[in-house]
Design an enzyme around this catalytic site. Structure first.
Site, short mmCIF file in Angstrom:
data_model
loop_
_atom_site.label_atom_id
_atom_site.label_comp_id
_atom_site.label_asym_id
_atom_site.label_seq_id
_atom_site.Cartn_x
_atom_site.Cartn_y
_atom_site.Cartn_z
CB SER A 28 -5.92 -10.39 5.54
OG SER A 28 -6.44 -11.34 4.63
CE1 TYR B 119 -4.82 -7.31 0.92
CE2 TYR B 119 -4.96 -9.68 1.29
CZ TYR B 119 -5.42 -8.40 1.55
OH TYR B 119 -6.45 -8.21 2.42
#
Length: 674
Positions: A551, A564
């Site tokens: 990501s 995250y």
């Protein structure tokens, strides 16, 4: 029904029963009257299954349609058996109308035999008689004057002339046994032809069953391993054997441990019979002239089995090269790959290989046909296939070479086996679809087994994609899923660590359970998948790719996502660490860093979207547009864009790229790699 409708229905019925013929084997025909498009008058026509078709699924488009007057006229210009291959090109000048399938080498047989309907089939029972040492005497004993023995002759124009002559000389005959090959039957009507074909097949099978020796393969010398142990050993051996079988060119694998195979490999005579090779041309064109057979007992240590297989593979390649040299002429095509298509492991089963899963599976099915043929021949006589020189003439036939040359160019990921975690939705689903479109076999892995099954079904049948249920936090589940992949396709080449979830909370609200869950799925889960997949990749020795769907958050610090973002940063560094460690094995490890993928994303639909929308103060339905507006390109990132990056990293052009992270974020300056 029309002549064509009758032919199609007869073909489909015969082809649907494996006792009658093998996949894509044999051909059927019908003669009738059509209209000449030029004169408007009647013209006699032949409808015959074209080259490469399958009887069980034949449609009218798979028929070649020829004018009988022109086909029969070829007899007058036939230059003799030494030049009979030239006649195949002449068939094109006999075609009627536009379109239709290409005529096969057996067209002459169907056109020259004086019968309205003709079937040429490869039934196991018929080939058992055709390969029996005393086949002519057995044919006479079993059938009397109803079926005539025709000595081996390579398929072609001369064989058509031979069978036509046999029918003229034997008016009571309903068909022939073709030495070393199969059967041909005929009839005045479609029903009569089908009945005659089935009479030959069933009469031969009944005779073998009632007169044959009860144990034609000899006594049992090695019992098969118990089910669980056998499957575990097969899964461990599959990547090793696939790697060996891919020495000349990469192949896909298929594993078979059917009762017929296990019984054959447990018997004393299996090694002798396997060395004789298969006989029917349809068989050995797919199975090669003979298989590789392991000569160790099922109880041998795995390390000893691997070492012995490596030795036997080297010897097999030398033997195949010698076979080529014995029979090649200056006009022969160049030697094709010297690797085995069939590998037999007593106590475990059969591994078969091909350019795609279907080819590998069909090769295995054909060898099961060959085992059935050997059993029948040995039961009533002695198995005596056609000799090696004749096998070479067909394997390296110029017409066979031309057929291979007509195959479409392989797709970019052909022969690659992909394992995609989180493949049941969103980005994983898009990746699975894209890799399959580009030629890969795909294992769709997801903790939601129903979702994985839906995606696999969307992609196609089990020759293209299979589902597995796997939670990436469960080591045993990962091992089982990868074993399933190895048994289905021979191993794994391309691993995509995509499984993930998202928890969006401020630091002070993030619990230990949140942290452990986030890291357990993504950091620990991708580590476990990579570790277990690397065992297979190293055993195969074919290199490979591991892709992490990371990501932009791996390098960009955003609010309220400490668990995250930290987990994604862990994944991003795993890419670098594994690239450094696995490069010596030719395994490339790369990552993809998407921006938020809202549309089609299982993560966003599961609550992450609402959480991130709240952080940014926008309605959830406008989150994708919000993300797009903060990028340099002002474009929303979709699942297929991430799939495109995976394809670019693995399709072959970036052969010297490893340890790279590819941004797929439409340009987020704060996430630029430094």
């Amino acid at each position: 029904m029309s002549t064509v409708e009758e032919l199609i229905e007869r073909s489909n019925r015969l082809g649907a029963d494996p006792r009658n013929t093998n996949y894509a084997g044999g051909n059927t025909s019908a003669k009738g009257t059509g209209t000449d498009p030029v004169t408007g008058g009647d013209v006699e026509l032949l409808w015959v299954k074209g080259s490469g078709g399958d009887l069980g699924t034949l449609t009218p488009a798979g028929l070649a349609v020829l004018r009988l007057d022109r086909l029969r006229a070829l007899v007058d210009v036939y230059p003799g058996v030494e030049r009979e291959d030239e006649m195949v090109a002449a068939f094109d000048y006999c075609l009627h109308g536009r379109g239709g399938a290409a005529p096969s080498i057996d067209t002459a047989m169907h056109g020259l035999v004086d019968a309205a309907h003709v079937d040429h089939l490869h039934p196991d029972s018929g080939i058992a008689l055709a390969t029996a040492a005393d086949g002519p005497a057995l044919t006479k004993e079993i059938f009397g004057d109803r079926v005539v023995w025709v000595p081996w002759r390579r398929p072609g124009f001369q064989l058509g002339l031979d069978i036509a002559a046999v029918k003229r000389a034997n008016p009571a005959a309903i068909g022939v046994i073709l030495g070393g090959h199969g059967i041909t039957a005929w009839g005045a009507t479609s029903a009569e032809c089908e009945a005659n074909s089935l009479e030959i097949i069933r009469t031969a099978a009944d005779y073998i069953a009632s007169h044959g020796r009860p144990e034609p393969f000899g006594p049992v010398v090695h019992e098969p391993l118990p089910d669980a142990e056998r499957r575990a050993r097969a899964a461990a051996l599959a990547p090793v054997i696939r790697g060996l079988a891919s020495t000349d060119r990469r192949v896909v694998g298929h594993f078979t441990d059917s009762p017929e195979v296990l019984d054959f490999l447990s018997r004393a005579e299996h090694s002798r019979l396997a060395a004789l090779g298969t006989s029917c041309p349809d068989h050995f064109l797919r199975t090669k002239v003979r298989p590789l057979v392991l000569d160790l007992p099922p109880t041998a240590e795995l390390s000893d089995v691997v070492a012995r297989l490596t030795e036997l593979h080297a010897a097999y390649r030398d033997d195949y090269a010698a076979y080529y040299q014995r029979h090649a002429t200056p006009s022969s095509p160049a030697m094709r790959g010297a690797d085995p298509a069939i590998v037999l492991v007593p106590g475990v089963g059969m591994f078969s290989f091909g350019a795609d899963k279907q080819t590998a599976r069909v090769a295995g099915e054909f060898y099961v046909n060959a085992v059935n043929v050997m059993r029948g021949a040995e039961a009533v006589s002695r198995y005596a296939p056609i000799d090696e020189a004749e096998k070479f003439r067909i394997e390296y036939w110029a017409l066979e070479e031309a057929k291979l040359a007509r195959r479409p160019k392989p797709k970019a990921l052909a022969t690659r086996v992909a394992f995609v975690t989180g493949g049941g939705s969103g980005i994983g689903r898009a990746i699975a679809h894209r890799l399959a479109v580009e030629g890969a076999c795909v294992v769709v892995a997801d903790r939601d087994g129903e979702a994985a099954a839906r995606v696999a079904a969307e992609i196609g049948g089990t020759d293209v994609a299979i589902p597995v249920t796997a939670d990436v936090t469960d080591t045993a589940a990962i091992v089982l899923a990868l074993r399933t992949a190895s048994l289905a396709f021979g191993g794994v080449d391309l691993v995509v660590n995509n499984a993930g979830l998202s928890i969006s909370k401020p630091l002070l609200e993030t619990t230990e359970a949140d942290w452990d869950l986030q890291h357990g799925v993504m950091a620990r889960g991708s580590f476990l998948v990579s570790r277990e997949a690397a065992r297979i990749l190293v055993d195969q020795g074919l290199g490979g790719d591991i892709i992490y769907i990371s990501s932009k958050n791996a390098v960009f610090a955003g609010p309220n996502n400490v668990a995250y973002g930290a987990a994604k940063a862990d994944q991003a560094h795993q890419v670098r660490l594994l690239a450094a460690e696995l490069g010596a094995h030719g395994i490339r490890v790369n990552g993809v860093n998407p921006d938020g993928v809202v549309r089609g994303s299982g993560i966003f639909a599961g609550g992450w979207g609402a959480q991130r929308a709240a952080v940014y103060g926008v309605p959830e339905e406008e989150l994708g547009a919000y993300y797009a507006q903060r990028t340099l390109l002002k474009r929303e990132v979709l699942p297929e864009h991430v799939a495109n990056a995976v394809f670019a990293l693995t399709a072959g052009d970036l052969t010297h790229t490893t340890g790279l992270h590819v941004p797929v974020d439409a340009g987020v300056a704060a996430a630029f790699l430094r």
